[in-house]
Design an enzyme around this catalytic site. Structure first.
Site, PDB file in Angstrom:
ATOM      1  N   SER A 207       0.797  -1.226   0.000  1.00 62.93           N
ATOM      2  CA  SER A 207       0.000   0.000   0.000  1.00 62.93           C
ATOM      3  C   SER A 207       0.832   1.281   0.000  1.00 62.93           C
ATOM      4  CB  SER A 207      -0.964   0.003   1.184  1.00 62.93           C
ATOM      5  OG  SER A 207      -0.288  -0.249   2.386  1.00 62.93           O
ATOM      6  N   HIS A 235      -5.280  -3.029  -3.049  1.00 64.80           N
ATOM      7  CA  HIS A 235      -4.845  -2.089  -4.090  1.00 64.80           C
ATOM      8  C   HIS A 235      -4.724  -2.728  -5.466  1.00 64.80           C
ATOM      9  CE1 HIS A 235      -4.138   0.835  -0.928  1.00 64.80           C
ATOM     10  NE2 HIS A 235      -3.658  -0.184  -0.235  1.00 64.80           N
ATOM     11  N   LYS A 267     -11.778   1.093  -2.399  1.00 66.28           N
ATOM     12  CA  LYS A 267     -10.671   1.723  -3.135  1.00 66.28           C
ATOM     13  C   LYS A 267     -10.994   1.669  -4.634  1.00 66.28           C
ATOM     14  CE  LYS A 267      -7.723   1.187   0.774  1.00 66.28           C
ATOM     15  NZ  LYS A 267      -7.038   0.257   1.671  1.00 66.28           N
TER      16      LYS A 267
END
Ligand SMILES: *Cc1c(COP(=O)(O)O)cnc(C)c1O
Length: 423
Positions: A207, A235, A267
């Site tokens: 990250s 991610h 995300k």
């Protein structure tokens, strides 16, 4: 869990044995006296964190504390947080289901939207089943703790996300960190372990660094040592793989090769929540045993409905991943020409390490003065001496906005030659 009732003092007994005359005002001030020095020390070390307030939707351009800024610090990698068809799905579901889910999944909060999203996630991920969690933090805590405990061993990459580290520490299993992406170090630690169960846990995309875990090699290593592999794709989900299902797709790893996949939905997917995908037995074990799954209110059904719409967009609008890749290339080429030291990141996360926390803060403030919002990431989120700008690119950005950021970075680095970054 023990049901033994603890002997409780009655109010009159408490009053009799309590030290006299501690007014609530005095006990508050002792609380504050105890806490204040650590806050002051953080400020002195340039590690104090402040929240900025958005008064616009998430996107490439945001209004922050009344100022309009180009946003290079969100995790909305595909620009879906304010996508019209996802917003519409959210509104329509709110009209039908209202707002609150009303209960946990195992009581009466599990709705058709949650269930359909789980089925769709399982298909998308190429796994037998998927289970929704309210947040990624809870998914990690719940999964690790349902799988290992006393007598077992858990192995985590040094740069794993805090929620994975916390999950491992809480589990009661022997907790070991291995050097970042270092297969030889992990091999050695696995060989020496006498844990009953062995669980290897990594981020798919790290990250704060943006680099990838060597998943095919990790999978072989885990199988060689009879260990289980868990990968957190917070991610990678939405961004990697031809269809956007993430790191497992990118490396073409089957459920057998990579048995425990966790992904977050707040995300790349632009929504909220998280999931774990894997075999029927894995998922049913989590339903029965993962405490952060069992003892919490289900996410609002409208959030699940919005995420279902997001899954559609992720698959149908492949141009978002392509555009993002172009911006990543543009940024890396431009930054290299400026002499900035980049990290080996092929993803939307492009850190520029300055080392020292005060310098990193100064650079981010100078960029903000030019209209660019970039996060200054400092310890304890990253190791001491590796403070960095964490520049995140999004499919919502235009090439012009990335060019603008590069020009601003050039100005800042030139105006302060002593700030020339090192990695
Ligand atoms: C953001 C993040 C999480 C936590 O997910 P939330 O849904 O925000 O709680 C977990 N793991 C990683 C690697 C993350 O970046």
């Amino acid at each position: 869990m023990s049901n033994n009732p603890k002997p409780q003092a009655t109010p009159s007994q408490e009053a009799a044995s309590a030290p006299k005359a501690v007014s609530s005002r005095e006990s508050n001030s002792s609380l504050e006296t105890a806490l204040a020095p650590a806050l002051e020390a953080r400020k002195q070390a340039h590690l104090y964190r402040r929240r900025r307030t958005l008064s616009s939707a998430q996107g490439a351009l945001v209004t922050v504390d009344g100022e309009q800024l180009v946003n290079f610090c969100s995790n909305d990698y595909l620009g879906l947080a304010n996508h019209p068809s996802i917003v519409t799905a959210f509104k329509n579901a709110a009209d039908h289901y209202g707002v609150g889910s009303g209960a946990s999944h195992l009581v009466s909060g599990h709705s058709l939207e949650h269930h359909a999203l789980e089925d769709e996630l399982a298909v998308f991920m190429g796994r037998d089943r998927a289970l929704l969690f309210s947040t990624g933090y809870m998914a990690n805590l719940g999964t690790i703790n349902a799988l290992v405990g006393k007598g077992d061993a858990v192995f985590e990459d040094k740069l794993n996300h805090a929620s994975l580290l916390d999950g491992g520490l809480l589990s009661g299993a022997r907790f070991q960190r291995f050097l970042h992406n270092d297969l030889a170090d992990l091999d050695k630690k696995l060989a020496r372990s006498d844990g009953d169960r062995k669980l290897v846990v990594v981020d798919g995309v790290f990250s704060m660094d943006g680099d990838l875990a060597p998943l095919p090699e990790l999978s072989e290593l885990a199988q060689k040592h009879n260990a289980w592999l868990m990968m957190d794709d917070a991610h990678g989900f939405g961004c990697l793989g031809a269809s956007g299902s993430g790191s497992a797709e990118h490396f073409a790893l089957s459920q057998q090769q990579l048995p425990i996949v966790m992904g977050t939905l707040g995300k790349g997917a632009g929504s909220f929540g998280a999931f774990v995908a894997g075999s029927e037995v894995l998922i049913e074990t989590l339903v029965q045993q993962a405490r952060p799954y069992i003892y919490t209110t289900a996410m609002p059904p409208a959030v699940a409905a919005a995420t279902r719409a997001s899954l559609q967009v992720i698959q149908e609008e492949a141009w978002r991943r392509e555009h993002l890749q172009q911006l990543i290339q543009q940024f890396r080429t431009g930054a290299t020409q400026l002499g900035l030291q980049l990290m080996p990141s092929p993803t939307a996360i492009q850190p520029v390490v300055f080392g020292d926390a005060a310098t990193t803060l100064t650079v981010s403030e100078l960029l903000r003065a030019q209209g660019f919002w970039v996060g200054a990431i400092r310890p304890p989120t990253v190791p001491q001496g590796t403070s960095r700008l964490r520049i995140t690119l999004s499919a919502a950005h235009s090439a012009g906005q990335v060019a603008g950021l590069l020009a601003a970075l050039e100005g800042v680095v030139k105006s302060l030659p002593e700030l020339t970054p090192t990695s």
